[in-house]
Design a protein around this motif. Structure first.
Motif, PDB file in Angstrom:
ATOM      1  N   LEU A 160       0.829  -1.201   0.000  1.00 17.06           N
ATOM      2  CA  LEU A 160       0.000   0.000   0.000  1.00 17.06           C
ATOM      3  C   LEU A 160       0.863   1.251   0.000  1.00 17.06           C
ATOM      4  O   LEU A 160       0.612   2.189  -0.765  1.00 17.06           O
ATOM      5  CB  LEU A 160      -0.926   0.004   1.218  1.00 17.06           C
ATOM      6  CG  LEU A 160      -1.756   1.278   1.407  1.00 17.06           C
ATOM      7  CD1 LEU A 160      -2.794   1.404   0.307  1.00 17.06           C
ATOM      8  CD2 LEU A 160      -2.435   1.303   2.776  1.00 17.06           C
ATOM      9  N   LEU A 161       1.890   1.290   0.838  1.00 20.55           N
ATOM     10  CA  LEU A 161       2.764   2.464   0.910  1.00 20.55           C
ATOM     11  C   LEU A 161       3.433   2.724  -0.434  1.00 20.55           C
ATOM     12  O   LEU A 161       3.508   3.877  -0.892  1.00 20.55           O
ATOM     13  CB  LEU A 161       3.818   2.285   1.998  1.00 20.55           C
ATOM     14  CG  LEU A 161       3.325   2.316   3.446  1.00 20.55           C
ATOM     15  CD1 LEU A 161       4.481   2.057   4.404  1.00 20.55           C
ATOM     16  CD2 LEU A 161       2.668   3.654   3.769  1.00 20.55           C
ATOM     17  N   ARG A 162       3.935   1.683  -1.068  1.00 19.73           N
ATOM     18  CA  ARG A 162       4.589   1.861  -2.381  1.00 19.73           C
ATOM     19  C   ARG A 162       3.592   2.348  -3.418  1.00 19.73           C
ATOM     20  O   ARG A 162       3.903   3.232  -4.235  1.00 19.73           O
ATOM     21  CB  ARG A 162       5.213   0.537  -2.835  1.00 19.73           C
ATOM     22  CG  ARG A 162       6.447   0.120  -2.039  1.00 19.73           C
ATOM     23  CD  ARG A 162       7.211  -1.000  -2.749  1.00 19.73           C
ATOM     24  NE  ARG A 162       6.404  -2.202  -2.873  1.00 19.73           N
ATOM     25  CZ  ARG A 162       6.364  -3.175  -1.968  1.00 19.73           C
ATOM     26  NH1 ARG A 162       7.105  -3.077  -0.867  1.00 19.73           N
ATOM     27  NH2 ARG A 162       5.623  -4.245  -2.161  1.00 19.73           N
ATOM     28  N   PHE A 163       2.387   1.801  -3.384  1.00 21.77           N
ATOM     29  CA  PHE A 163       1.358   2.180  -4.355  1.00 21.77           C
ATOM     30  C   PHE A 163       0.961   3.649  -4.183  1.00 21.77           C
ATOM     31  O   PHE A 163       0.825   4.390  -5.162  1.00 21.77           O
ATOM     32  CB  PHE A 163       0.139   1.272  -4.165  1.00 21.77           C
ATOM     33  CG  PHE A 163      -0.870   1.354  -5.279  1.00 21.77           C
ATOM     34  CD1 PHE A 163      -0.580   0.869  -6.537  1.00 21.77           C
ATOM     35  CD2 PHE A 163      -2.128   1.899  -5.050  1.00 21.77           C
ATOM     36  CE1 PHE A 163      -1.506   0.932  -7.563  1.00 21.77           C
ATOM     37  CE2 PHE A 163      -3.069   1.970  -6.065  1.00 21.77           C
ATOM     38  CZ  PHE A 163      -2.756   1.482  -7.326  1.00 21.77           C
ATOM     39  N   VAL A 164       0.787   4.070  -2.932  1.00 19.05           N
ATOM     40  CA  VAL A 164       0.425   5.465  -2.650  1.00 19.05           C
ATOM     41  C   VAL A 164       1.538   6.404  -3.099  1.00 19.05           C
ATOM     42  O   VAL A 164       1.276   7.455  -3.698  1.00 19.05           O
ATOM     43  CB  VAL A 164       0.125   5.648  -1.152  1.00 19.05           C
ATOM     44  CG1 VAL A 164      -0.035   7.126  -0.810  1.00 19.05           C
ATOM     45  CG2 VAL A 164      -1.134   4.881  -0.765  1.00 19.05           C
ATOM     46  N   ARG A 165       2.777   6.037  -2.817  1.00 15.29           N
ATOM     47  CA  ARG A 165       3.912   6.869  -3.243  1.00 15.29           C
ATOM     48  C   ARG A 165       3.958   6.996  -4.764  1.00 15.29           C
ATOM     49  O   ARG A 165       4.227   8.069  -5.305  1.00 15.29           O
ATOM     50  CB  ARG A 165       5.220   6.291  -2.720  1.00 15.29           C
ATOM     51  CG  ARG A 165       5.429   6.456  -1.215  1.00 15.29           C
ATOM     52  CD  ARG A 165       6.854   6.081  -0.839  1.00 15.29           C
ATOM     53  NE  ARG A 165       7.092   6.260   0.591  1.00 15.29           N
ATOM     54  CZ  ARG A 165       7.124   5.263   1.474  1.00 15.29           C
ATOM     55  NH1 ARG A 165       6.941   4.007   1.059  1.00 15.29           N
ATOM     56  NH2 ARG A 165       7.348   5.499   2.751  1.00 15.29           N
ATOM     57  N   ASP A 166       3.689   5.895  -5.468  1.00 14.23           N
ATOM     58  CA  ASP A 166       3.699   5.923  -6.937  1.00 14.23           C
ATOM     59  C   ASP A 166       2.626   6.866  -7.472  1.00 14.23           C
ATOM     60  O   ASP A 166       2.865   7.634  -8.419  1.00 14.23           O
ATOM     61  CB  ASP A 166       3.472   4.512  -7.496  1.00 14.23           C
ATOM     62  CG  ASP A 166       4.691   3.622  -7.352  1.00 14.23           C
ATOM     63  OD1 ASP A 166       5.784   4.156  -7.067  1.00 14.23           O
ATOM     64  OD2 ASP A 166       4.550   2.390  -7.522  1.00 14.23           O
ATOM     65  N   ILE A 167       1.422   6.816  -6.881  1.00 13.06           N
ATOM     66  CA  ILE A 167       0.341   7.709  -7.315  1.00 13.06           C
ATOM     67  C   ILE A 167       0.742   9.160  -7.102  1.00 13.06           C
ATOM     68  O   ILE A 167       0.602  10.002  -8.008  1.00 13.06           O
ATOM     69  CB  ILE A 167      -0.962   7.391  -6.552  1.00 13.06           C
ATOM     70  CG1 ILE A 167      -1.530   6.049  -6.992  1.00 13.06           C
ATOM     71  CG2 ILE A 167      -2.002   8.498  -6.768  1.00 13.06           C
ATOM     72  CD1 ILE A 167      -2.763   5.609  -6.219  1.00 13.06           C
ATOM     73  N   LYS A 168       1.227   9.469  -5.911  1.00 12.84           N
ATOM     74  CA  LYS A 168       1.613  10.849  -5.600  1.00 12.84           C
ATOM     75  C   LYS A 168       2.709  11.339  -6.547  1.00 12.84           C
ATOM     76  O   LYS A 168       2.671  12.483  -7.023  1.00 12.84           O
ATOM     77  CB  LYS A 168       2.092  10.939  -4.142  1.00 12.84           C
ATOM     78  CG  LYS A 168       0.987  10.763  -3.108  1.00 12.84           C
ATOM     79  CD  LYS A 168       1.514  10.557  -1.711  1.00 12.84           C
ATOM     80  CE  LYS A 168       2.235  11.763  -1.165  1.00 12.84           C
ATOM     81  NZ  LYS A 168       1.312  12.835  -0.760  1.00 12.84           N
ATOM     82  N   GLU A 169       3.681  10.478  -6.834  1.00 11.77           N
ATOM     83  CA  GLU A 169       4.794  10.866  -7.710  1.00 11.77           C
ATOM     84  C   GLU A 169       4.327  11.125  -9.134  1.00 11.77           C
ATOM     85  O   GLU A 169       4.701  12.117  -9.756  1.00 11.77           O
ATOM     86  CB  GLU A 169       5.855   9.764  -7.691  1.00 11.77           C
ATOM     87  CG  GLU A 169       7.078  10.079  -8.544  1.00 11.77           C
ATOM     88  CD  GLU A 169       8.122   8.985  -8.491  1.00 11.77           C
ATOM     89  OE1 GLU A 169       8.910   8.882  -9.442  1.00 11.77           O
ATOM     90  OE2 GLU A 169       8.136   8.230  -7.493  1.00 11.77           O
ATOM     91  N   GLN A 170       3.480  10.237  -9.651  1.00 13.87           N
ATOM     92  CA  GLN A 170       3.005  10.400 -11.026  1.00 13.87           C
ATOM     93  C   GLN A 170       2.133  11.646 -11.186  1.00 13.87           C
ATOM     94  O   GLN A 170       2.245  12.377 -12.173  1.00 13.87           O
ATOM     95  CB  GLN A 170       2.219   9.154 -11.444  1.00 13.87           C
ATOM     96  CG  GLN A 170       3.056   7.909 -11.630  1.00 13.87           C
ATOM     97  CD  GLN A 170       4.037   8.029 -12.780  1.00 13.87           C
ATOM     98  OE1 GLN A 170       3.747   8.652 -13.799  1.00 13.87           O
ATOM     99  NE2 GLN A 170       5.218   7.452 -12.621  1.00 13.87           N
ATOM    100  N   VAL A 171       1.263  11.890 -10.212  1.00 16.37           N
ATOM    101  CA  VAL A 171       0.411  13.081 -10.274  1.00 16.37           C
ATOM    102  C   VAL A 171       1.253  14.348 -10.160  1.00 16.37           C
ATOM    103  O   VAL A 171       1.028  15.329 -10.875  1.00 16.37           O
ATOM    104  CB  VAL A 171      -0.658  13.036  -9.159  1.00 16.37           C
ATOM    105  CG1 VAL A 171      -1.372  14.388  -9.030  1.00 16.37           C
ATOM    106  CG2 VAL A 171      -1.673  11.935  -9.439  1.00 16.37           C
ATOM    107  N   ARG A 172       2.234  14.328  -9.279  1.00 23.44           N
ATOM    108  CA  ARG A 172       3.120  15.489  -9.130  1.00 23.44           C
ATOM    109  C   ARG A 172       3.919  15.749 -10.412  1.00 23.44           C
ATOM    110  O   ARG A 172       4.063  16.896 -10.850  1.00 23.44           O
ATOM    111  CB  ARG A 172       4.058  15.271  -7.952  1.00 23.44           C
ATOM    112  CG  ARG A 172       4.946  16.474  -7.645  1.00 23.44           C
ATOM    113  CD  ARG A 172       5.671  16.315  -6.317  1.00 23.44           C
ATOM    114  NE  ARG A 172       6.435  15.077  -6.262  1.00 23.44           N
ATOM    115  CZ  ARG A 172       6.147  14.070  -5.445  1.00 23.44           C
ATOM    116  NH1 ARG A 172       5.113  14.151  -4.619  1.00 23.44           N
ATOM    117  NH2 ARG A 172       6.887  12.981  -5.440  1.00 23.44           N
TER     118      ARG A 172
END
Length: 331
Positions: free
Chosen positions: A297-309
């Motif tokens: 979950l932590l990795r998935f959330v980080r990936d979403i935040k990074e891609q959106v940013r």
């Protein structure tokens, strides 16, 4: 150790040292938490335990409810342990308006104050007269007025350092008898001018059920990220690049964007990694398909935040609290 898998709606495997269910304020007297690591838990619908929590959990379970009629308003007092949607159903079915737009939001009434829940143009803070609290360490009982709760967008004093030791025990809502339907959001605007609190509530339930998964059937914590608020200038630039991007003006507070739209545009709608992914019908909802882990979950959330940013130069902030070994994890 106490298993927390069934204590939060994302159903990730985790545990804590002890779990104390407190029904009355007096029950706190038997707990010595002055020097212990603890976390206050409500219904678990806005929390994800991503690893074993090295401390104790305290949850307030009082479910008392009273409804008082005044000349121009209704006063609703309810224990923090009452399920929020049950309250909405009971009040609205009595013909009392004001809560209908907040139907089917998961969680308990205490958490509604902590999170300042909101949906379809209505926020908890607009309805709240006050909140009763008890300081877990000093056992001091204090009634906080609406301004003293420091409500903000999905925020309150209870999520700050100043309120970290406060346990919400009761909420008091004031609902004016002069009721006006709030139908400006898409889906509700199809209702006629003759709408009633009950018809609005039923429409809200219908819309939410069509877009959001039932946590009892598919583990999730509802909307995972807050909708970001940007300046008018930033919104204008993004609108030029993405004319179809939905925006919601917030008066002096800037322009609110849709996290769900940003995440979907970044390619994450329906994406799945191991047993963690975004819901196929709504990119804002992260789900656990069965055996998801906290680390995934932590990795998935980080990936979403990074891609959106990277794509929009907008930083998403998670609405769901991520709890690790030592407490809240900030990504």
């Amino acid at each position: 150790m106490v298993n927390l898998k069934n204590r939060h709606t994302l159903s990730l495997q985790a545990s804590c040292n002890n779990l104390y269910e407190v029904e009355n304020i007096q029950d706190l007297d038997s707990l010595d938490l002055d020097h212990q690591h603890y976390f206050v838990l409500g219904g678990g619908s806005n929390v994800a335990f991503v690893e074993d929590f090295d401390g104790d959990i305290v949850t307030f379970t009082n479910k008392q409810l009273s409804i008082t009629e005044n000349d121009d308003s209704w006063l609703i007092e309810t224990g923090a342990g009452v399920v929020w949607h049950d309250l909405v159903l009971q009040v609205t079915q009595k013909g009392i308006g004001g809560l209908e737009n907040l139907a089917l939001i998961p969680g308990n009434c205490g958490a509604a104050a902590v999170q300042n829940i909101g949906a379809y143009g209505v926020e908890f803070s607009a309805l709240c007269k006050g909140v009763q609290t008890v300081n877990i360490k000093t056992k001091e009982i204090k009634e906080l007025t609406n301004p003293e709760c420091c409500f903000g967008y999905r925020n309150s004093i209870f999520k700050s350092t100043a309120g970290s030791d406060l346990l919400v025990t009761k909420i008091c809502l004031q609902l004016p008898k002069k009721w006006t339907a709030k139908l400006t959001y898409q889906g509700l605007d199809s209702l006629t001018t003759g709408a009633t609190p009950l018809s609005v509530m039923n429409k809200v339930i219908e819309i939410r059920q069509s877009k959001l998964p039932d946590p009892a059937k598919l583990a999730n914590a509802g909307s995972f990220f807050k909708n970001p608020v940007v300046t008018a200038e930033v919104a204008c630039v993004l609108k030029e690049r993405y004319p179809e991007m939905p925006t919601y003006h917030q008066d002096k507070n800037g322009v609110k964007l849709s996290s769900g739209w940003l995440i979907e545009k970044a390619g994450f709608k329906g994406k799945k990694v191991d047993s963690i992914g975004t819901y196929e019908k709504h990119a804002l909802v992260i789900v656990n398909y069965g055996q998801g882990s906290g680390q995934t979950l932590l990795r998935f959330v980080r990936d979403i935040k990074e891609q959106v940013r990277d794509l929009f130069s907008v930083t998403l902030e998670n609405e769901v609290l991520l709890i690790g070994k030592n407490g809240v994890i900030n990504l």
